[in-house]
Design a protein around this motif. Sequence first.
Motif, mmCIF file in Angstrom:
data_model
loop_
_atom_site.group_PDB
_atom_site.id
_atom_site.type_symbol
_atom_site.label_atom_id
_atom_site.label_comp_id
_atom_site.label_asym_id
_atom_site.label_seq_id
_atom_site.Cartn_x
_atom_site.Cartn_y
_atom_site.Cartn_z
ATOM 1 N N ILE A 46 0.708 -31.268 -19.110
ATOM 2 C CA ILE A 46 -0.332 -30.399 -19.650
ATOM 3 C C ILE A 46 0.224 -29.548 -20.748
ATOM 4 C CG2 ILE A 46 -1.910 -28.540 -19.142
ATOM 5 C CD1 ILE A 46 -2.086 -29.380 -16.388
ATOM 6 N N ALA A 47 1.471 -29.269 -20.694
ATOM 7 C CA ALA A 47 1.977 -28.222 -21.561
ATOM 8 C C ALA A 47 2.755 -28.658 -22.767
ATOM 9 C CB ALA A 47 2.826 -27.290 -20.743
ATOM 10 N N PHE A 77 -5.689 -22.679 -23.370
ATOM 11 C CA PHE A 77 -4.246 -22.453 -23.454
ATOM 12 C C PHE A 77 -3.579 -22.710 -22.111
ATOM 13 C CE2 PHE A 77 -0.682 -19.452 -22.870
ATOM 14 C CZ PHE A 77 0.163 -19.892 -23.880
ATOM 15 N N ILE A 78 -2.475 -23.435 -22.146
ATOM 16 C CA ILE A 78 -1.700 -23.711 -20.937
ATOM 17 C C ILE A 78 -0.474 -22.808 -20.894
ATOM 18 C CG2 ILE A 78 -0.321 -25.400 -19.700
ATOM 19 C CD1 ILE A 78 -2.145 -27.534 -21.002
ATOM 20 N N ASP A 79 0.380 -22.917 -21.898
ATOM 21 C CA ASP A 79 1.602 -22.133 -21.906
ATOM 22 C C ASP A 79 2.340 -22.329 -23.220
ATOM 23 O OD1 ASP A 79 3.522 -20.402 -20.883
ATOM 24 O OD2 ASP A 79 3.580 -21.444 -18.969
ATOM 25 N N THR A 80 3.456 -21.613 -23.334
ATOM 26 C CA THR A 80 4.344 -21.739 -24.480
ATOM 27 C C THR A 80 5.621 -22.445 -24.023
ATOM 28 O OG1 THR A 80 3.490 -19.694 -25.448
ATOM 29 C CG2 THR A 80 5.629 -20.467 -26.249
ATOM 30 N N VAL A 81 5.963 -23.510 -24.700
ATOM 31 C CA VAL A 81 7.189 -24.254 -24.402
ATOM 32 C C VAL A 81 8.221 -23.796 -25.431
ATOM 33 C CG1 VAL A 81 8.260 -26.517 -24.181
ATOM 34 C CG2 VAL A 81 5.852 -26.210 -23.552
ATOM 35 N N GLU A 82 9.237 -23.118 -24.953
ATOM 36 C CA GLU A 82 10.227 -22.557 -25.853
ATOM 37 C C GLU A 82 11.114 -23.624 -26.486
ATOM 38 O OE1 GLU A 82 12.307 -19.543 -23.656
ATOM 39 O OE2 GLU A 82 10.655 -18.121 -23.962
ATOM 40 N N ARG A 83 11.571 -23.326 -27.687
ATOM 41 C CA ARG A 83 12.480 -24.212 -28.406
ATOM 42 C C ARG A 83 13.706 -24.465 -27.536
ATOM 43 N NH1 ARG A 83 16.088 -21.870 -32.656
ATOM 44 N NH2 ARG A 83 14.798 -20.111 -32.043
ATOM 45 N N ILE A 110 13.184 -27.030 -34.491
ATOM 46 C CA ILE A 110 14.283 -26.412 -35.232
ATOM 47 C C ILE A 110 14.222 -24.894 -35.132
ATOM 48 C CG2 ILE A 110 15.267 -26.094 -37.530
ATOM 49 C CD1 ILE A 110 14.340 -29.032 -38.082
ATOM 50 N N SER A 111 13.024 -24.323 -35.261
ATOM 51 C CA SER A 111 12.946 -22.866 -35.268
ATOM 52 C C SER A 111 11.711 -22.316 -34.558
ATOM 53 C CB SER A 111 12.976 -22.352 -36.706
ATOM 54 O OG SER A 111 11.826 -22.803 -37.400
ATOM 55 N N CYS A 112 10.955 -23.133 -33.845
ATOM 56 C CA CYS A 112 9.694 -22.682 -33.260
ATOM 57 C C CYS A 112 9.546 -23.069 -31.793
ATOM 58 C CB CYS A 112 8.507 -23.294 -34.008
ATOM 59 S SG CYS A 112 8.428 -22.935 -35.766
ATOM 60 N N ASP A 113 8.763 -22.268 -31.082
ATOM 61 C CA ASP A 113 8.251 -22.630 -29.769
ATOM 62 C C ASP A 113 6.957 -23.390 -30.023
ATOM 63 O OD1 ASP A 113 10.302 -20.999 -28.739
ATOM 64 O OD2 ASP A 113 8.974 -19.271 -28.568
ATOM 65 N N VAL A 114 6.377 -23.960 -28.970
ATOM 66 C CA VAL A 114 5.108 -24.661 -29.151
ATOM 67 C C VAL A 114 4.132 -24.238 -28.053
ATOM 68 C CG1 VAL A 114 5.846 -26.733 -27.897
ATOM 69 C CG2 VAL A 114 4.004 -26.897 -29.561
ATOM 70 N N ASN A 115 2.932 -23.843 -28.486
ATOM 71 C CA ASN A 115 1.848 -23.575 -27.540
ATOM 72 C C ASN A 115 1.151 -24.892 -27.263
ATOM 73 O OD1 ASN A 115 2.326 -20.852 -27.473
ATOM 74 N ND2 ASN A 115 0.585 -20.276 -28.734
ATOM 75 N N VAL A 116 0.840 -25.136 -26.001
ATOM 76 C CA VAL A 116 0.116 -26.349 -25.629
ATOM 77 C C VAL A 116 -1.210 -25.972 -24.984
ATOM 78 C CG1 VAL A 116 2.143 -27.836 -25.470
ATOM 79 C CG2 VAL A 116 1.455 -26.493 -23.505
ATOM 80 N N TYR A 117 -2.201 -26.805 -25.191
ATOM 81 C CA TYR A 117 -3.566 -26.535 -24.771
ATOM 82 C C TYR A 117 -4.151 -27.748 -24.054
ATOM 83 C CZ TYR A 117 -2.963 -22.907 -28.298
ATOM 84 O OH TYR A 117 -2.492 -21.841 -29.028
ATOM 85 N N ALA A 118 -4.954 -27.492 -23.029
ATOM 86 C CA ALA A 118 -5.627 -28.560 -22.292
ATOM 87 C C ALA A 118 -6.851 -29.065 -23.034
ATOM 88 C CB ALA A 118 -6.026 -28.071 -20.909
ATOM 89 N N GLY A 119 -7.352 -28.299 -24.005
ATOM 90 C CA GLY A 119 -8.524 -28.686 -24.785
ATOM 91 C C GLY A 119 -8.174 -28.950 -26.237
ATOM 92 N N LYS A 120 -9.043 -29.676 -26.923
ATOM 93 C CA LYS A 120 -8.899 -29.908 -28.354
ATOM 94 C C LYS A 120 -9.117 -28.582 -29.091
ATOM 95 C CE LYS A 120 -10.811 -34.570 -27.995
ATOM 96 N NZ LYS A 120 -11.936 -35.443 -28.414
#
Length: 123
Positions: free
Chosen positions: A13-14, A96-102, A81-91
Amino acid sequence: MPISTGKRLGIGIATLALASTAFGATGTAQAAPSDCPRGWFCVWSGQNYTGRMQKVQGDNTDLSQFTVFADGALSGFNNGISCDVNVYAGKNYTRFIDTVERGYKGSDASPDKFLSNKWVNCS
């Protein structure tokens, strides 16, 4: 999948970091987090980085056409390289699900689906 914010997120999901124009996939050969290219977010259909790998780069409003994201992933790695990523269950960055850190790597027992992603907290 634990992250530094203390939240738990299922990797399926994330984990979404797919550029609208950049997309890659590999087959089901033995895989490892090291197979994820620098600057990409990668997810695998199986636990412990097995099965089909899907890799993405950049912000993406709709990941539904990519099987591993839409059906659910069990492993993931943010090799940004320099960012975290937010992941979402919807288009379109909804649900919002969570933030996956770099640098985060993880595997989960239940598949999670991701339908959009956005790179954040870039340094």
